[in-house]
Enzyme design. Structure first.
Site, short mmCIF file in Angstrom:
data_model
loop_
_atom_site.label_atom_id
_atom_site.label_comp_id
_atom_site.label_asym_id
_atom_site.label_seq_id
_atom_site.Cartn_x
_atom_site.Cartn_y
_atom_site.Cartn_z
N HIS A 137 -40.60 -49.35 14.69
CA HIS A 137 -41.69 -49.32 13.72
C HIS A 137 -41.31 -50.13 12.50
CE1 HIS A 137 -44.40 -46.63 15.73
NE2 HIS A 137 -43.45 -45.72 15.91
N HIS B 253 -40.82 -49.19 24.29
CA HIS B 253 -41.95 -49.81 23.60
C HIS B 253 -41.48 -51.14 23.03
CE1 HIS B 253 -44.52 -46.22 23.85
NE2 HIS B 253 -43.40 -45.55 23.68
N ARG C 249 -43.74 -53.45 21.90
CA ARG C 249 -44.70 -53.75 20.82
C ARG C 249 -45.44 -55.08 20.95
NH1 ARG C 249 -45.05 -48.74 20.00
NH2 ARG C 249 -43.55 -47.74 18.61
N HIS D 28 -40.37 -38.00 28.55
CA HIS D 28 -39.69 -37.30 27.43
C HIS D 28 -39.88 -35.79 27.38
CE1 HIS D 28 -43.71 -38.04 25.93
NE2 HIS D 28 -43.45 -39.27 25.54
N HIS E 120 -38.67 -46.15 29.82
CA HIS E 120 -39.60 -45.86 28.72
C HIS E 120 -39.22 -46.65 27.47
CE1 HIS E 120 -42.33 -42.51 27.02
NE2 HIS E 120 -42.33 -43.52 26.18
N ASP F 279 -37.39 -43.98 25.20
CA ASP F 279 -38.58 -43.95 24.34
C ASP F 279 -38.32 -44.76 23.06
OD1 ASP F 279 -41.09 -43.50 23.41
OD2 ASP F 279 -40.86 -41.35 23.06
N ASN G 114 -42.50 -38.21 18.67
CA ASN G 114 -43.43 -37.46 19.50
C ASN G 114 -43.03 -37.58 20.96
OD1 ASN G 114 -45.60 -35.96 20.30
ND2 ASN G 114 -47.10 -37.59 20.08
N ASP H 38 -48.90 -43.44 27.75
CA ASP H 38 -47.92 -42.89 26.80
C ASP H 38 -48.30 -43.13 25.34
OD1 ASP H 38 -45.33 -41.65 26.14
OD2 ASP H 38 -45.00 -43.59 25.22
#
Lengths: 421, 308
Positions: free
Chosen positions: A303, A54, A56, A226, A52, A299, A272, A146
């Site tokens: 950002h 990200h 981007r 998660h 899992h 996860d 989240n 997700d």
């Protein structure tokens, strides 16, 4: 190709041995001419596999790219990561998943295994072309919306059934959206005090229960992303006992941090599903130890600064994880090295269908491994992380266990704590 | 004295009492003067940073600062760079560069004043943040109770209505409990956050039946209830809400003789409070507005004047 001889590694934290890496594999051939690396006392683990991540890219290259995320992963001891589909554009076509897969190959630091979206545009309504993604060069096996829950039970049922044709698995972000409208943090006494809208545990548990029943009914594979609540653990325990083909992951942050972190109103702690309570943490740790939860997944959610340095309500949810996961699990998971290998490498590799990963570094296995100094402590400095973002919740913490070397197909991606490319 | 006022929890009983005593002295000092102004904060700059329309709170702070002779800058989110997408942090740095001694912030997001306090050197006063807190409202409510009933300690206070979305309720539970009052929260269960009995102050009671509570209280504080809440299924209809939780003449007569009726405003007449009650002599609603200025003077004085 260079041949490496790793001297004196502690295999899975146990017996001292030498490992010879040649032609992308671990061999017991002659050590003549090998480059010798003093690895005395370093714990050798199969390269970690993240279910899992990200990355981007495409879309938010200001927060992370496949390359910067791959570098962060390698530094964290990973040799493979599953790149989530909520990019811009969404990875809901063969074209996008192949692009991500190729970017991963080009970066060459970890194997980037794209996850395909379940529904078009993560919209939750129309199935994406799952078969086309499965049949693409990226050979997608995990499908997930997700960030969004596949909330419509009929769409979820169809997705679970459909991917049986190519041994796919639906990885569900379990969040009943009608119970989390505007939700900002775990619903409990802290959210009441802080005046932040609550994200109740039942919103996760209701979907985990429903999906377990659906997966059992249609005989399909379900993976729960998660897991964050004690109640979900109980449901998973029941589902597994009942023979449902369900697997589950927990993040490092859900094993350590509680909802009390929100008291600072610092959105670096907004995630989240949200950080829960100490009771949930205890249940998650126990479930990870007894196998009710199969895997640790990061996860990892980079950002950009402006998406975190703002009001809590307006901040994006998510935190970095790749470079800290192993240390957090080592410190807080209550697992020995063999169990860490199981939860962070072998099992996730099996769930993701990555045959060359998750194999113990013994002769004959692909040389995908990582070497960890179990004695070393390091301090988390957000500016020193390889990720394109800075949103780690562990800033300033001193963590045990440091990744020293990582090898992907016999070549170092991390050498003496530094990425090689 | 504390540097910021972000939450009523920043005030222990001693500090809160000091604020109330100071407010009383402010009242006296102003009453004796021909020119209704004190020179205390001359040369100091107070910025009202309002991200939400709230004319009454803004002018109350403005009047308080002006009566203390401070320079007041009103920075409204509407028609400023904020509406062009400037971040709170950039706005904070701008105010910092202008040398604001205090920033009074009203913001729709809970916790925004906490972040602001990390970005400016001056004092930050929370004038209402999201559904979190509104500490000066609690202070003015306590001040009103004290001036009407002579004390706060030992009073039984019912706060009625939409506690879930109410920053006024949160600040009042914290402050009134610290000052020794017994707080009972009353409303439909949908509008009372789960676990609020223990989340803010121990001893807080939760009740669903207003009529059972009224005969035993010294103060009943009605919260504004937005009619739109029924669209989110918090209650079936405005009519049913009023029937079960509205304060009308009959319920007013069920209160003890001495009990007072409070409302932070703005009121929804006919919804949570009937016109008959709102305009009755037992209602303190207009007094609360006047007391708001005194209490805010006291807070500004203690945060700014006290530091010099």
């Amino acid at each position: 190709m260079t041949t490496y001889l790793l001297k004196g590694v502690s295999l899975l934290g146990r017996d001292r041995t030498d490992l010879l890496l040649a032609d992308g594999r671990i061999t017991d051939a002659s050590t003549a001419g090998a480059e010798v690396i003093d690895a005395d006392g370093l714990v050798a683990l199969p390269g970690l596999v993240d279910l899992h991540t990200h990355l981007r890219e495409p879309g938010r290259e200001d927060a992370e790219t496949v390359e910067s995320g791959s570098r962060a992963a390698a530094l964290g001891g990973y040799t493979a990561v599953c790149a989530m589909a909520n990019t811009e554009p969404v990875a809901d076509t063969a074209g996008v998943v192949e692009q991500v897969w190729r970017l991963g190959r080009a970066a060459g630091l970890v194997d980037v295994q794209p996850v395909g979206a379940v529904t078009v545009g993560l919209g939750g309504e129309q199935l994406a072309e799952l078969g086309a993604m499965a049949g693409s060069a990226a050979r997608v096996r995990i499908f997930s919306d997700d960030g969004h829950c596949v909330a419509d039970p009929r769409v979820m049922r169809r997705a679970l059934e459909y991917v049986k044709a190519f041994d796919g698995v639906i990885a569900q972000h379990a969040e009943e959206p009608r119970l989390t409208v505007g939700a900002q943090m775990h619903e409990g006494s802290v959210s009441v005090r802080l005046g932040l809208a609550g994200w109740p545990a039942v919103a996760e548990e209701a979907i985990v229960a429903r999906d377990a029943l659906l997966a059992g009914h249609v005989g399909a594979r379900l993976h729960v992303c998660h897991v964050s609540t004690a109640g979900s653990v109980e449901i998973l325990r029941w589902a597994k006992r009942s023979g449902v083909r369900v697997t589950a992951e927990v993040t490092p942050h859900h094993l350590l941090l509680t909802d009390a972190s929100a008291e600072s109103y610092d959105p670096v702690f907004k995630v989240n599903p949200p950080l829960r309570t100490a009771e949930d943490i205890a249940a998650l740790r126990a479930a990870l130890a007894d196998g009710t939860i199969d895997a640790v997944a990061t996860d990892h959610a980079p950002h950009a600064v402006e998406d975190k340095e703002c009001e809590w309500d307006y901040a994006r949810p998510g935190m970095l994880g790749l470079e800290t996961a192993l240390s957090i699990v080592y410190q807080n998971g209550g697992l020995d090295w063999d169990q860490i290998a199981e939860r962070m490498s072998r099992t996730p590799a099996r769930i993701a269908g990555l045959a060359d990963h998750g194999r113990d570094p013994v002769p004959g296995a692909p040389a995908n491994l990582t070497l960890v100094d179990p004695q070393a402590r390091w301090r988390v400095d957000p500016t020193a992380l390889a990720s394109g973002s800075r949103n780690t919740p562990y800033a300033g913490m001193a963590l045990p266990g440091r990744v020293v070397h990582t090898f992907l197909r016999g070549e170092p991606t991390v050498f003496e704590g530094k990425a090689t490319r | 004295m504390i540097r910021h006022l972000l939450s009523a929890a920043d005030l222990d009983a001693g500090t809160a009492t000091e604020v109330l005593d100071t407010a009383a002295r402010m009242d006296e000092a102003i009453a004796d003067r021909e020119v209704k102004k004190l020179p205390t904060l001359r040369g100091r700059t107070v910025v009202n940073l309002f991200y939400e329309d709230s004319t009454r709170t803004r002018i109350s702070f403005e009047a308080a600062a002006k009566r203390l002779s401070a320079d007041v800058i009103n920075f409204s989110a509407k028609g400023s760079s904020v509406s062009k997408g400037e971040s709170l942090k950039d706005t904070a740095l701008t105010l910092q560069a202008m040398g604001a001694d205090a920033v009074v912030i009203r913001h729709p997001a809970s916790g925004a004043p906490y972040q602001l306090a990390g970005w400016v050197n001056g004092s930050v006063l929370n004038a209402g943040d999201g559904t979190h807190e509104h500490p000066t409202q609690a202070l003015l409510d306590a001040y009103t109770m004290r001036s009407r009933l002579g004390r706060v300690d030992g009073l039984s206070v019912a706060i009625v209505g939409d506690v879930l979305h109410s920053r006024v309720a949160r600040s009042n539970v914290l402050l009134l409990s610290a000052l020794g009052a017994k707080v009972t929260l009353v409303g439909p269960p949908t509008l009372l956050p789960l676990g609020i009995e223990d989340a803010l102050a121990s001893g807080t009671e939760v009740r669903y039946d207003l009529d059972e509570v009224l005969p035993g209280v010294d103060v009943v504080m009605m919260l504004r209830v937005q009619r739109e809440r029924m669209e989110d299924a918090y209650f079936p209809s405005a009519r049913e809400y009023t029937r079960r939780y509205g304060l009308d003449g009959a319920r007013l007569r069920a209160l003890p003789e001495h009990a007072i009726v409070m409302h932070p405003g703005p009121m929804n007449r006919g919804m949570e409070i009937s016109p008959e009650v709102a305009d009755s002599p037992r209602s303190t609603i207009v007094e609360q507005v006047a007391n708001g200025v005194s209490v805010r003077m006291a807070v500004l004085y203690l945060l700014l004047g006290g530091a010099k």
